[in-house]
Design a protein around this motif. Structure first.
Motif, PDB file in Angstrom:
ATOM      1  N   GLU A  41       0.762  -1.228   0.188  1.00  0.00           N
ATOM      2  CA  GLU A  41      -0.093   0.108  -0.053  1.00  0.00           C
ATOM      3  C   GLU A  41       0.872   1.350   0.122  1.00  0.00           C
ATOM      4  N   VAL A  42       0.429   2.368  -0.707  1.00  0.00           N
ATOM      5  CA  VAL A  42       1.246   3.414  -0.533  1.00  0.00           C
ATOM      6  C   VAL A  42       0.489   4.240   0.502  1.00  0.00           C
ATOM      7  N   ALA A  43       1.466   4.798   1.412  1.00  0.00           N
ATOM      8  CA  ALA A  43       1.034   5.528   2.722  1.00  0.00           C
ATOM      9  C   ALA A  43       0.201   6.923   2.050  1.00  0.00           C
ATOM     10  N   SER A  44      -0.703   7.166   2.867  1.00  0.00           N
ATOM     11  CA  SER A  44      -1.681   8.437   2.693  1.00  0.00           C
ATOM     12  C   SER A  44      -2.428   8.360   1.431  1.00  0.00           C
ATOM     13  N   THR A  45      -2.428   7.262   0.777  1.00  0.00           N
ATOM     14  CA  THR A  45      -3.209   7.085  -0.569  1.00  0.00           C
ATOM     15  C   THR A  45      -4.155   5.742  -0.340  1.00  0.00           C
ATOM     16  N   ALA A  46      -5.144   5.450  -1.204  1.00  0.00           N
ATOM     17  CA  ALA A  46      -5.729   4.371  -1.712  1.00  0.00           C
ATOM     18  C   ALA A  46      -4.764   3.343  -2.380  1.00  0.00           C
ATOM     19  N   VAL A  47      -3.765   3.838  -3.113  1.00  0.00           N
ATOM     20  CA  VAL A  47      -3.114   2.999  -3.959  1.00  0.00           C
ATOM     21  C   VAL A  47      -2.317   1.717  -3.565  1.00  0.00           C
ATOM     22  N   GLY A  93       0.758  10.301 -17.549  1.00  0.00           N
ATOM     23  CA  GLY A  93       0.897   9.544 -16.429  1.00  0.00           C
ATOM     24  C   GLY A  93       2.196   8.652 -16.149  1.00  0.00           C
ATOM     25  N   PHE A  94       3.102   8.779 -17.033  1.00  0.00           N
ATOM     26  CA  PHE A  94       4.192   7.665 -16.726  1.00  0.00           C
ATOM     27  C   PHE A  94       5.506   8.336 -15.995  1.00  0.00           C
ATOM     28  N   PHE A  95       6.012   7.728 -14.876  1.00  0.00           N
ATOM     29  CA  PHE A  95       7.021   8.370 -14.227  1.00  0.00           C
ATOM     30  C   PHE A  95       8.219   7.231 -14.071  1.00  0.00           C
ATOM     31  N   THR A 143      10.924  -0.054 -11.635  1.00  0.00           N
ATOM     32  CA  THR A 143      11.231   1.153 -11.480  1.00  0.00           C
ATOM     33  C   THR A 143      10.668   2.412 -12.103  1.00  0.00           C
ATOM     34  N   ALA A 144       9.362   2.121 -12.480  1.00  0.00           N
ATOM     35  CA  ALA A 144       8.665   3.103 -13.104  1.00  0.00           C
ATOM     36  C   ALA A 144       7.133   2.721 -12.426  1.00  0.00           C
ATOM     37  N   VAL A 145       6.221   3.800 -12.639  1.00  0.00           N
ATOM     38  CA  VAL A 145       4.796   3.958 -12.536  1.00  0.00           C
ATOM     39  C   VAL A 145       4.101   4.433 -13.590  1.00  0.00           C
ATOM     40  N   VAL A 182       6.427  10.067  -5.856  1.00  0.00           N
ATOM     41  CA  VAL A 182       5.530  10.821  -6.903  1.00  0.00           C
ATOM     42  C   VAL A 182       4.066  10.373  -6.806  1.00  0.00           C
ATOM     43  N   VAL A 183       3.824   9.286  -6.258  1.00  0.00           N
ATOM     44  CA  VAL A 183       2.196   8.727  -6.230  1.00  0.00           C
ATOM     45  C   VAL A 183       1.648   9.377  -5.124  1.00  0.00           C
ATOM     46  N   GLN A 184       2.092   9.888  -3.967  1.00  0.00           N
ATOM     47  CA  GLN A 184       1.630  10.384  -3.183  1.00  0.00           C
ATOM     48  C   GLN A 184       1.230  11.915  -3.352  1.00  0.00           C
ATOM     49  N   ARG A 185       2.258  12.625  -4.174  1.00  0.00           N
ATOM     50  CA  ARG A 185       2.140  13.918  -4.399  1.00  0.00           C
ATOM     51  C   ARG A 185       1.013  14.039  -5.664  1.00  0.00           C
ATOM     52  N   PHE A 186       0.927  12.941  -6.482  1.00  0.00           N
ATOM     53  CA  PHE A 186       0.163  13.287  -7.722  1.00  0.00           C
ATOM     54  C   PHE A 186      -1.252  12.891  -7.055  1.00  0.00           C
ATOM     55  N   ASN A 187      -1.359  11.836  -6.115  1.00  0.00           N
ATOM     56  CA  ASN A 187      -2.800  11.656  -5.605  1.00  0.00           C
ATOM     57  C   ASN A 187      -3.288  13.131  -4.772  1.00  0.00           C
ATOM     58  N   ALA A 188      -2.323  13.709  -4.129  1.00  0.00           N
ATOM     59  CA  ALA A 188      -2.776  14.916  -3.398  1.00  0.00           C
ATOM     60  C   ALA A 188      -2.776  15.965  -3.979  1.00  0.00           C
ATOM     61  N   GLU A 189      -2.129  16.329  -5.051  1.00  0.00           N
ATOM     62  CA  GLU A 189      -2.209  17.581  -5.859  1.00  0.00           C
ATOM     63  C   GLU A 189      -2.574  17.619  -7.214  1.00  0.00           C
TER      64      GLU A 189
END
Length: 182
Positions: A38-44, A144-146, A96-98, A60-67
């Protein structure tokens, strides 16, 4: 016993590196370096390479989710052993990518993001200190690719992760999300 371990390693690691220099793997959650958490602070729930790559990609996922856009459990896809080739997309095979919202930000897509969202993503990238490449600046485009753009052992990567962990510990925030099933 040693022969069994070597055979297991060959089964897990196909013997090639992705464009950013990290070893590809064939399976996740199988004793290698790629795990689902699980990614902390998200549902991901995300499957990526553990330790330093996980710290950066989760950031990256946390900030994308929040912002940029609130994400559900399956809105970010990491590890994909079927991706091969020389392009950045092949980095999915090393965990090493999302790919965030791949259906909404398709590979080869156009400008799906609003200008303010692009500016926010650029700010997220600045926060990664050059560690992360973005598909929104590549051809074919995929907003959406990082992906990590530094090799294993990168001093920049080690320093960034150490600083982030220090900052999170100071604030009492977990470094990474819980493993699934715990």
């Amino acid at each position: 016993m040693l022969a069994q371990a070597e055979a297991r390693k060959r089964q897990l690691v196909p013997g090639w590196n992705t464009p950013n220099g990290w070893a590809a793997e064939n399976m996740a959650n199988a004793g290698g370096t790629i795990w689902t958490r699980e990614v902390a602070s998200t549902a991901v729930v995300l499957t990526v390479r553990d330790d330093e790559p996980r710290a950066v990609l989760e950031y990256v996922v946390q900030r994308f989710n929040a912002e940029v856009h609130s994400l559900n459990a399956t809105d970010a896809v990491g590890f994909d052993p079927a991706t091969r080739g020389r392009g950045a997309l092949a980095n999915l095979a090393s965990g090493t990518a999302v790919n965030i919202l791949p259906g909404f930000y398709p590979r080869g897509g156009g400008d799906e993001m609003y200008d303010h969202e692009v500016r926010t993503v650029q700010d997220i990238l600045r926060g990664c200190a050059g560690l992360v490449g973005w598909g929104g600046e590549a051809r074919p485009r995929s907003q959406g690719f990082f992906y990590l753009q530094v090799p294993p052992g990168s001093r920049l990567l080690k320093d960034w992760v150490a600083k982030r962990r220090e900052d999170r510990e100071h604030l009492g925030i977990p470094a990474v999300g819980r493993p699934l099933g715990v």
